[in-house]
Write an enzyme that holds these catalytic residues in place. Structure first.
Site, short mmCIF file in Angstrom:
data_model
loop_
_atom_site.label_atom_id
_atom_site.label_comp_id
_atom_site.label_asym_id
_atom_site.label_seq_id
_atom_site.Cartn_x
_atom_site.Cartn_y
_atom_site.Cartn_z
N GLY A 44 0.63 -1.19 0.09
CA GLY A 44 -0.07 -0.11 0.05
C GLY A 44 0.82 1.37 0.03
N ARG A 84 5.17 -8.02 9.30
CA ARG A 84 5.06 -9.35 9.90
C ARG A 84 5.49 -10.55 9.16
NH1 ARG A 84 -0.91 -8.58 12.19
NH2 ARG A 84 -0.93 -7.86 9.98
N ARG A 106 4.36 -4.27 17.56
CA ARG A 106 3.75 -4.48 19.06
C ARG A 106 4.70 -4.86 20.01
NH1 ARG A 106 -1.50 -7.42 16.87
NH2 ARG A 106 0.01 -8.46 15.40
N TYR A 109 -9.35 11.69 10.86
CA TYR A 109 -10.18 11.49 12.03
C TYR A 109 -9.26 11.47 13.30
CZ TYR A 109 -9.64 6.38 11.08
OH TYR A 109 -9.08 5.12 10.74
N ARG A 139 -11.01 -3.59 4.35
CA ARG A 139 -11.44 -3.73 5.71
C ARG A 139 -12.23 -2.45 5.90
NH1 ARG A 139 -6.18 -5.30 5.53
NH2 ARG A 139 -5.66 -7.38 6.54
C1 HXC Z 1 -14.71 -7.43 14.80
C2 HXC Z 1 -12.65 -8.31 14.68
C3 HXC Z 1 -12.66 -8.15 13.28
C4 HXC Z 1 -13.71 -7.56 12.69
C5 HXC Z 1 -10.51 -9.10 14.07
N1 HXC Z 1 -11.36 -8.92 14.90
N2 HXC Z 1 -11.30 -8.57 12.73
N3 HXC Z 1 -13.38 -8.24 15.61
N4 HXC Z 1 -14.66 -7.37 13.59
N5 HXC Z 1 -13.75 -7.32 11.44
C6 HXC Z 1 -10.96 -9.46 16.15
C7 HXC Z 1 -10.60 -10.82 16.47
O1 HXC Z 1 -11.70 -11.60 16.62
C8 HXC Z 1 -9.81 -10.73 17.70
O2 HXC Z 1 -10.20 -10.87 19.19
C9 HXC Z 1 -8.89 -9.48 17.42
O3 HXC Z 1 -9.76 -8.79 16.65
C10 HXC Z 1 -7.80 -9.68 16.86
O4 HXC Z 1 -7.68 -10.31 15.69
P1 HXC Z 1 -6.51 -11.40 15.10
O5 HXC Z 1 -7.08 -11.58 13.56
O6 HXC Z 1 -6.33 -12.26 16.00
O7 HXC Z 1 -5.47 -10.19 14.87
P2 HXC Z 1 -4.15 -9.91 13.93
O8 HXC Z 1 -3.87 -11.44 13.34
O9 HXC Z 1 -3.02 -9.32 14.88
O10 HXC Z 1 -4.51 -9.07 12.76
C11 HXC Z 1 -4.84 -7.45 13.16
C12 HXC Z 1 -6.05 -7.29 12.27
C13 HXC Z 1 -5.89 -7.37 10.85
C14 HXC Z 1 -6.09 -5.56 12.48
C15 HXC Z 1 -7.44 -7.58 12.75
O11 HXC Z 1 -7.03 -7.13 9.81
C16 HXC Z 1 -4.66 -7.21 9.90
O12 HXC Z 1 -3.66 -7.66 10.22
N6 HXC Z 1 -4.49 -5.82 9.54
C17 HXC Z 1 -3.29 -5.22 8.85
C18 HXC Z 1 -3.54 -4.17 7.78
C19 HXC Z 1 -4.67 -3.12 8.00
O13 HXC Z 1 -5.46 -3.27 8.81
N7 HXC Z 1 -4.67 -2.38 7.16
C20 HXC Z 1 -5.50 -1.37 6.84
C21 HXC Z 1 -5.16 -0.11 7.54
S1 HXC Z 1 -6.24 1.26 7.01
P3 HXC Z 1 -10.74 -12.06 19.56
O14 HXC Z 1 -11.44 -11.25 20.91
O15 HXC Z 1 -11.75 -12.91 19.06
O16 HXC Z 1 -9.66 -12.63 20.22
C22 HXC Z 1 -6.22 2.62 7.83
C23 HXC Z 1 -6.80 3.78 7.25
C24 HXC Z 1 -7.41 4.81 8.14
O17 HXC Z 1 -5.77 2.65 9.06
C25 HXC Z 1 -7.87 5.87 7.55
C26 HXC Z 1 -8.77 5.73 6.19
C27 HXC Z 1 -9.28 6.81 5.54
P1 NAP Z 2 -2.02 -1.47 4.33
O1 NAP Z 2 -1.36 -1.71 3.07
O2 NAP Z 2 -2.61 -2.68 5.10
O3 NAP Z 2 -0.80 -1.19 5.34
C1 NAP Z 2 -0.72 -1.41 6.67
C2 NAP Z 2 0.84 -2.31 6.79
O4 NAP Z 2 1.05 -2.26 8.26
C3 NAP Z 2 0.94 -3.55 5.96
O5 NAP Z 2 2.14 -3.79 5.21
C4 NAP Z 2 1.04 -4.47 7.28
O6 NAP Z 2 1.79 -5.64 6.88
C5 NAP Z 2 1.40 -3.82 8.23
N1 NAP Z 2 1.36 -3.91 9.63
C6 NAP Z 2 0.17 -4.26 10.24
N2 NAP Z 2 0.33 -4.90 11.20
C7 NAP Z 2 1.70 -4.83 11.64
C8 NAP Z 2 2.27 -5.17 12.88
N3 NAP Z 2 1.92 -5.25 13.85
N4 NAP Z 2 3.73 -5.12 12.93
C9 NAP Z 2 4.29 -4.52 11.44
N5 NAP Z 2 3.75 -4.32 10.39
C10 NAP Z 2 2.24 -4.18 10.52
O7 NAP Z 2 -2.84 -0.27 4.21
P2 NAP Z 2 -2.35 1.37 3.79
O8 NAP Z 2 -3.68 1.93 3.22
O9 NAP Z 2 -1.30 1.15 3.07
O10 NAP Z 2 -2.03 2.14 5.07
C11 NAP Z 2 -0.64 2.56 5.25
C12 NAP Z 2 -1.07 3.98 6.57
O11 NAP Z 2 -1.77 4.77 5.91
C13 NAP Z 2 -1.78 3.46 7.57
O12 NAP Z 2 -1.13 4.08 8.70
C14 NAP Z 2 -3.06 3.99 7.59
O13 NAP Z 2 -3.58 4.25 8.71
C15 NAP Z 2 -2.66 5.14 6.86
N6 NAP Z 2 -3.94 5.76 6.02
C16 NAP Z 2 -4.30 5.03 5.02
C17 NAP Z 2 -5.22 5.62 4.27
C18 NAP Z 2 -5.74 5.14 2.95
O14 NAP Z 2 -6.57 5.54 2.37
N7 NAP Z 2 -5.53 4.13 2.54
C19 NAP Z 2 -5.92 6.96 4.59
C20 NAP Z 2 -5.40 7.47 5.89
C21 NAP Z 2 -4.55 6.97 6.51
P3 NAP Z 2 1.54 -7.02 7.51
O15 NAP Z 2 -0.05 -7.24 7.79
O16 NAP Z 2 2.16 -7.89 6.49
O17 NAP Z 2 2.42 -7.23 8.90
#
Ligand code: HXC
Ligand code: NAP
Length: 292
Positions: free
Chosen positions: A28, A49, A77, A157, A209
């Protein structure tokens, strides 16, 4: 329209004296920013990770830019993993002077549906992860008396709050408070701290997501933006490169919003009047004037 904004802003080796760690740099926006830093001569580390994913991304980035990137597995973390990642960076490149806290976790959910662990998971990745990296790197820089730059990716936000992404909003607000606090406290060590607050920049990680299934079609996110478009990765990379570079040496403690005016459109009391057709304004003006 000439899309100048989707082109690289710098063209030389503006970052050639930089060694920059990009957390979440394997996908991303992190990948786009890291690749541009490489293009500008920086030596880069990408972390997340998943080492296999990082390795294939790193090979792709080296092909594309001719630059150098080191993939390192690190769960932000875990403070010990962050310290090990810092050590591996220094062993490879001799030092480090830039940190981009970009790794994040997020998903939409009514808050009352979340388990305590789910809420913690987001806080731990976003706030604790940014804290872990900032603290470990900060201690290193202060001990070595090295000037450095930290850039934190928040979002709008962080200051407005947002329903349905409450753990992320809470954590990003904390990251913003940390940015502003340390900008003052660590300025004496020549460590600059800034943040970028992006609006919508579509990525697979975020959109899968935050707008799963047909929500993407149901809510056309570009309609929320006064400029009526989403962001392009290169324009974010341009801003990040500037804030990482010494051209921004006097910018410290700032959060730069890059959202096409999105959050302000949601904020202004009378912004909904945009929906009034222009031909109605004569009648409205006459009604208002008649009230004298
Ligand atoms: C409710 C959920 C859930 C969901 C997970 N959980 N997904 N609960 N609704 N959709 C719960 C699980 O049941 C568990 O709780 C806990 O969250 C942890 O989940 P895990 O899958 O064990 O965690 P993990 O493997 O560490 O994965 C973390 C994650 C996953 C955040 C859930 O989506 C991920 O790896 N994300 C990384 C990339 C990402 O999110 N990118 C987007 C960033 S965008 P319990 O109680 O069951 O144990 C962004 C944009 C901001 O930030 C601004 C946009 C404009
Ligand atoms: P993304 O591709 O899902 O990026 C998130 C990255 O974080 C992934 O590479 C993920 O890799 C890594 N990550 C998640 N958990 C981690 C952990 N515990 N340790 C180390 N790495 C971890 O999404 P993105 O849209 O590019 O987001 C990048 C940044 O921009 C984020 O801070 C997000 O909040 C911000 N942002 C995005 C938007 C948007 O519109 N896209 C808007 C505002 C802000 P692994 O899962 O492989 O670990």
């Amino acid at each position: 329209m000439d899309k100048q904004f989707s082109k690289p802003m710098f063209h030389g080796k503006e970052l050639e004296d930089k060694v920059i760690v990009v957390t979440g740099g394997g996908s991303g926006l992190g990948k786009a920013m890291a690749a541009y830093f490489m293009q500008l001569g920086a030596r880069v580390v990408i972390t997340s990770r998943n080492l296999d994913k990082l390795k294939s991304t790193a090979a792709e980035m080296e092909d594309q830019t001719g630059g150098k990137v080191l993939p390192v597995a690190c769960d932000v973390r875990d403070y010990e993993q962050v310290e090990a990642m810092l050590q591996q960076t220094v062993e490879t490149y001799g030092s480090v002077n830039g940190l981009l806290n970009n790794a994040a976790g997020n998903f939409i959910s009514p808050t009352e549906r979340l388990s305590a662990h789910a809420f913690d998971t987001i806080i731990d990745i976003v706030l604790k992860g940014s804290k872990n990296c900032t603290l470990a790197f900060g201690k290193y820089w202060i001990e070595k008396k090295m000037p450095a730059t930290v850039l934190n990716i928040v979002t709008t936000y962080a200051f407005t709050g947002s329903a349905f992404v409450v753990p992320s909003a809470t954590a990003k607000a904390g990251v913003l408070a940390m940015t502003r606090s340390l900008a003052v406290e660590w300025a004496k060590y020549n460590i600059r701290m800034n943040a970028i607050a992006p609006g919508p920049f579509p990525t697979k990680g975020a959109w899968d997501r935050l707008l799963p299934g047909d929500l993407k079609e149901k809510f056309d996110i570009s309609k929320k933006v006064p400029l009526r478009r989403v962001g392009e990765h290169q324009e974010l990379a341009n801003l990040a490169a500037y804030l990482m570079s010494d051209f921004s040496a006097y910018i410290n403690g700032e959060v730069v919003t890059i959202d096409g005016g999105e959050w302000l459109q949601g904020a202004g009391e009378f912004n909904m009047l945009e929906q009034i057709p222009s031909q109605l304004w004569d009648m409205l003006e006459a009604m208002i004037r008649s009230k004298k």
